[in-house]
Design an enzyme around this catalytic site. Structure first.
Site, PDB file in Angstrom:
ATOM      1  N   GLU A 145       0.861  -1.180   0.000  1.00 24.65           N
ATOM      2  CA  GLU A 145       0.000   0.000   0.000  1.00 24.65           C
ATOM      3  C   GLU A 145       0.899   1.231   0.000  1.00 24.65           C
ATOM      4  OE1 GLU A 145      -3.515  -0.235   2.137  1.00 24.65           O
ATOM      5  OE2 GLU A 145      -3.901   1.915   2.182  1.00 24.65           O
ATOM      6  N   ASN A 187      -3.547  -1.593   7.507  1.00 25.24           N
ATOM      7  CA  ASN A 187      -4.888  -2.059   7.133  1.00 25.24           C
ATOM      8  C   ASN A 187      -4.839  -3.584   7.076  1.00 25.24           C
ATOM      9  OD1 ASN A 187      -6.032   0.579   6.712  1.00 25.24           O
ATOM     10  ND2 ASN A 187      -4.792   0.688   4.858  1.00 25.24           N
ATOM     11  N   LYS A 267      -4.432  -0.076  13.967  1.00 23.92           N
ATOM     12  CA  LYS A 267      -5.212   1.006  13.365  1.00 23.92           C
ATOM     13  C   LYS A 267      -6.665   0.642  13.613  1.00 23.92           C
ATOM     14  CE  LYS A 267      -6.365   2.986   8.793  1.00 23.92           C
ATOM     15  NZ  LYS A 267      -5.938   3.146   7.391  1.00 23.92           N
ATOM     16  N   GLU A 271     -10.907   4.639   8.771  1.00 21.24           N
ATOM     17  CA  GLU A 271     -11.026   4.272   7.356  1.00 21.24           C
ATOM     18  C   GLU A 271     -11.548   2.845   7.174  1.00 21.24           C
ATOM     19  OE1 GLU A 271      -7.062   5.248   5.839  1.00 21.24           O
ATOM     20  OE2 GLU A 271      -7.719   7.303   5.481  1.00 21.24           O
ATOM     21  N   ARG A 304      -2.635   3.733  16.904  1.00 23.55           N
ATOM     22  CA  ARG A 304      -2.599   4.914  16.030  1.00 23.55           C
ATOM     23  C   ARG A 304      -3.713   5.911  16.333  1.00 23.55           C
ATOM     24  NH1 ARG A 304      -2.786   4.157  10.352  1.00 23.55           N
ATOM     25  NH2 ARG A 304      -1.035   5.478   9.831  1.00 23.55           N
ATOM     26  N   LYS A 345       0.546  10.930  13.713  1.00 19.35           N
ATOM     27  CA  LYS A 345       1.157  11.446  12.482  1.00 19.35           C
ATOM     28  C   LYS A 345       1.686  12.855  12.723  1.00 19.35           C
ATOM     29  CE  LYS A 345      -1.376   8.721   9.059  1.00 19.35           C
ATOM     30  NZ  LYS A 345      -2.064   8.658   7.759  1.00 19.35           N
ATOM     31  N   ASP A 350      -2.711  14.388   6.749  1.00 13.24           N
ATOM     32  CA  ASP A 350      -2.205  13.127   6.227  1.00 13.24           C
ATOM     33  C   ASP A 350      -0.955  13.321   5.366  1.00 13.24           C
ATOM     34  OD1 ASP A 350      -2.040  10.473   5.719  1.00 13.24           O
ATOM     35  OD2 ASP A 350      -3.789  10.343   4.407  1.00 13.24           O
ATOM     36  N   GLU A 378       4.002   9.153  -0.617  1.00 15.09           N
ATOM     37  CA  GLU A 378       2.618   9.090  -1.091  1.00 15.09           C
ATOM     38  C   GLU A 378       2.136  10.411  -1.690  1.00 15.09           C
ATOM     39  OE1 GLU A 378      -0.206   7.847   1.871  1.00 15.09           O
ATOM     40  OE2 GLU A 378      -1.915   8.267   0.561  1.00 15.09           O
TER      41      GLU A 378
HETATM   42  C1  GCU Z   1      -3.433   7.467   4.118  1.00 14.15           C
HETATM   43  C2  GCU Z   1      -3.184   6.490   3.011  1.00 14.15           C
HETATM   44  C3  GCU Z   1      -3.795   5.155   3.275  1.00 14.15           C
HETATM   45  C4  GCU Z   1      -3.372   4.671   4.655  1.00 14.15           C
HETATM   46  C5  GCU Z   1      -3.694   5.709   5.691  1.00 14.15           C
HETATM   47  C6  GCU Z   1      -3.175   5.365   7.073  1.00 14.15           C
HETATM   48  O1  GCU Z   1      -4.769   7.845   4.153  1.00 14.15           O
HETATM   49  O2  GCU Z   1      -3.687   7.004   1.805  1.00 14.15           O
HETATM   50  O3  GCU Z   1      -3.366   4.283   2.276  1.00 14.15           O
HETATM   51  O4  GCU Z   1      -3.991   3.474   4.962  1.00 14.15           O
HETATM   52  O5  GCU Z   1      -3.090   6.918   5.346  1.00 14.15           O
HETATM   53  O6  GCU Z   1      -2.214   6.003   7.500  1.00 14.15           O
HETATM   54  O7  GCU Z   1      -3.703   4.502   7.739  1.00 14.15           O
END
Ligand code: GCU
Length: 677
Positions: A145, A187, A267, A271, A304, A345, A350, A378
């Protein structure tokens, strides 16, 4: 047969600089030669000396006199620290533990590679941060990712790989002081959920053992809903006894097979990932449940703080994603076990090219904290565009949270009340809370590409993050110079040229992409290349709010109130457009295009100028790089040249789309009459 480079451990022949006789032999006292870390340190030394000086190291028995490197245990040296001191032709290396020896050996090799004399050296080093980690977002099918340098070298076709490349990865990581690695994506889905089952434990055990030989602890990302998905109880509620029993057994099984495991990264509630919110529990409830269960094994839980509403309505101007981490976590300060670390972070959004520092740092006063940065590029050019990120990390570490200030709320920022600094570096090093569960981690930028990082120059971030995490006092320029001399060449022209390219690269990238802290404007999901309104009407909370009159997000008291999450004087500084640092102006304020910056330029003219300048700077970089033909390895020269060509195309696209888009929104022409479409 796969092949890969040795990065900054190439050990090319160098000028001897008087080092040959000092490094020709090695003597060990007080350390067990059979200890895996000691073995690895010794073999690294022999390999490096052979490659660079062309001599074979004689391993002397204790007590033998003569010149050479003498390794000795000294209890008073801090953990993972070392002291190198040359006296009378002997280079003494003192440490209290094996990791200190390994780091000291890498230090000696680094000096030799940089053609610096060991004679007269007296260097005492200790890590500034207890935890120094790379977090990989690798998936079990081998994809990564946000990976921009090939596939995973940890996983392939749902299998774990442990081979010579894993060892070379460990050598690179250890050489810059990394002591923890998360191998899988935050993830955690599908096959990755099964990492904590019999299916993978054997291979994980092997990998953890290999890592341990380099002073690195292996960590796994965990799926909070694993009990449900792996056939346990039909719940993941941390207060449900059946759930905790399931985890207790699971964790016992994992540690039995992988005793070196450092712990888990989670995490949760983010998301689409499951978490304690589903059951009406707090983040602390979720983290503590796991922390209690890993404690008997010395494990830690990295939790996180990237928790926000990712299904926002763009029409809603009061909900602000930037507020989310603080709003979700500040109320739980002090509720966490001491083996939980909140991983935050660097910025509140982000990993954009420019963001303010997360206001959670320092605001949390009773909770372990760790800084998460991203060297995977990214949003910063996908390792096609050059973007050296160490200056950004330094800025974050140097930021004074003002949290230790006794007059926190009324502080005006004058020296008298600001002598009690608490920078992010103070917080994440554990100095403010006197704790060892603290540190830095970076979302890593490596993959199976021959050169590890896609663009050779991205190796500077891979290297630089580790060096900075170990020694926060180093400057971005010092780190860049080290990397260039180790990875590319000691040639003065190469060093000067590449250092200049690296040190200006972040500003250049910022100039041709998004101005004044506004961020985003990238192609949705892909995050490379421009799409000014790409995220403007989306659910992700990532807006610039530009219309025909102005641009920026109002995060002042009258707006979302985000600026008030900081301690003073930062809060009042950010809240007012006149005092807000200009590079963050549009992050905090919605302003008319005609608003005048301190330079006297209007915002719109700044947008035009910086975009033209950004492209010109890329052209200059390319011209400078071309002069290095024949001075760096051909493979590197070709690799970077090819990337630069793509960067230039990208920069032009950004320039023209951003300038055109804003010209069309506001109708104000460029004062200099340049081409806008
Ligand atoms: C960003 C990223 C994702 C990642 C997320 C995270 O949004 O685009 O791919 O999973 O950060 O830090 O969990």
């Amino acid at each position: 047969m796969e092949k890969w480079t040795q990065g900054w451990l190439a050990y090319r022949p160098v000028k001897e600089a008087g080092n040959a006789q000092l490094a020709g032999s090695m003597k060990l006292t007080g350390f067990d030669r059979e200890h895996p870390i000691v073995q690895n340190a010794v073999s690294e030394f022999c390999r490096g000396i052979k490659g660079m000086l062309g001599i074979s190291t004689v391993l002397a028995c204790s007590g033998e006199p003569g010149k050479g490197v003498s390794v000795e245990r000294r209890q008073e040296i801090p953990a993972e620290g070392y002291h190198i001191q040359e006296t009378g032709g002997v280079v003494n290396l003192y440490a209290s533990d094996e990791a200190g020896i390994l780091y000291g050996i890498f230090h000696i090799l680094r000096l030799i590679a940089m053609e610096e004399a060991l004679a007269g050296i007296d260097a005492a080093c200790r890590p500034d941060n207890p935890l120094r980690m790379y977090d990989h977002w690798d998936n079990l099918d081998g994809s990564i990712e946000r990976g921009y340098s090939g596939n995973s070298f940890f996983f392939q076709d749902n299998k774990i790989l442990v081979n010579e490349r894993t060892r070379d990865y460990c050598r690179l990581a250890a050489s810059v002081g990394i002591n923890g690695v998360v191998i899988n994506n935050v993830n955690v889905k599908e096959a990755a959920t099964w990492l904590i089952t019999e299916r993978y434990l054997g291979q994980l055990g092997k990998m953890a053992e290999l890592f341990a030989g380099y002073g690195i602890r292996l960590f796994l990302s965990l799926n909070f809903a694993a009990p449900i998905e792996l056939g346990g109880p039909d719940s993941a509620d941390p207060f449900d006894g059946k759930v905790t029993d399931w985890w207790r057994q699971k964790i016992a099984q994992v540690y039995e097979a992988v005793p070196e495991l450092g712990g888990f990264l989670v995490k949760a509630d983010s998301e689409g990932r499951p978490g304690p919110f589903t059951y009406g529990r707090t983040q602390a409830d979720g983290a503590n449940m796991l922390a209690d269960l890993v404690r008997p094994y010395g494990g830690i839980i990295l939790w996180r703080c990237f928790v926000y509403n990712c299904t926002q309505d763009w029409r809603d101007t009061k909900t602000d994603r930037a507020r989310a981490a603080y709003d979700n976590f500040i109320g739980t300060d002090g509720d966490y076990r001491d083996n939980v670390i909140l991983q935050i972070k660097n910025g509140p959004m982000d990993f954009q090219i420019r963001e303010p520092v997360s206001p959670l740092f320092g605001a949390l006063q009773k909770t372990n904290q760790m800084l998460e940065v991203q060297i995977a590029q990214e949003y910063t050019g996908h390792q096609i565009d050059v973007c050296y990120l160490v200056p950004m990390f330094k800025e974050a570490l140097d930021f004074n949270t003002c949290a230790g200030c006794p007059s926190r709320n009324t502080c005006t920022g004058d020296a008298a009340c600001c002598d009690k600094r608490s920078t992010v570096a103070d917080v994440v090093s554990g100095r403010t809370m006197h704790n060892r569960n603290a540190g830095l981690c970076a979302v890593c930028n490596t993959g199976s590409d021959e050169n590890w990082t896609g663009n050779d120059l991205a190796g500077a971030n891979f290297y630089g993050f580790g060096r900075l995490a170990y020694d926060t006092g180093l400057t971005a320029a010092e780190i860049a110079e080290e990397w260039i001399r180790l990875a590319l060449s000691n040639d003065r022209e190469v060093v000067d040229t590449v250092r200049r390219i690296l040190l200006t690269s972040r500003e250049t990238y910022e100039k041709y992409t998004s101005p004044l802290g506004i961020g985003w404007m990238v192609t949705p999901m892909l995050h490379y290349g421009p799409s000014v309104d790409g995220y403007e009407y989306s659910r992700w909370g990532t807006y610039h709010r530009a219309d025909w009159q102005g641009i920026g997000v109002d995060r002042t008291k009258q707006g979302t109130g985000y600026a008030q999450q900081y301690a003073n004087p930062n809060a009042s500084l950010y809240d007012c457009a006149e005092t807000c640092p200009e590079e963050l102006l549009l992050f905090f304020h919605h302003l008319p295009y005609q608003y005048r910056l301190r330079s006297g330029k209007t915002i719109i003219q700044h947008i035009y100028d910086s975009h033209f300048e950004g492209v010109e700077e890329v052209e200059e970089m390319i011209a400078c790089w071309k002069k290095l033909a024949g001075k760096v390895e051909e493979r590197t020269f070709e690799n970077v040249s090819e990337r630069f060509a793509r960067q230039l195309e990208n920069a032009r696209e950004w320039r023209d789309q951003v300038n055109t888009c804003f010209y069309r929104k506001c109708g104000i022409p460029d004062e200099k009459g340049r081409q806008i479409y």
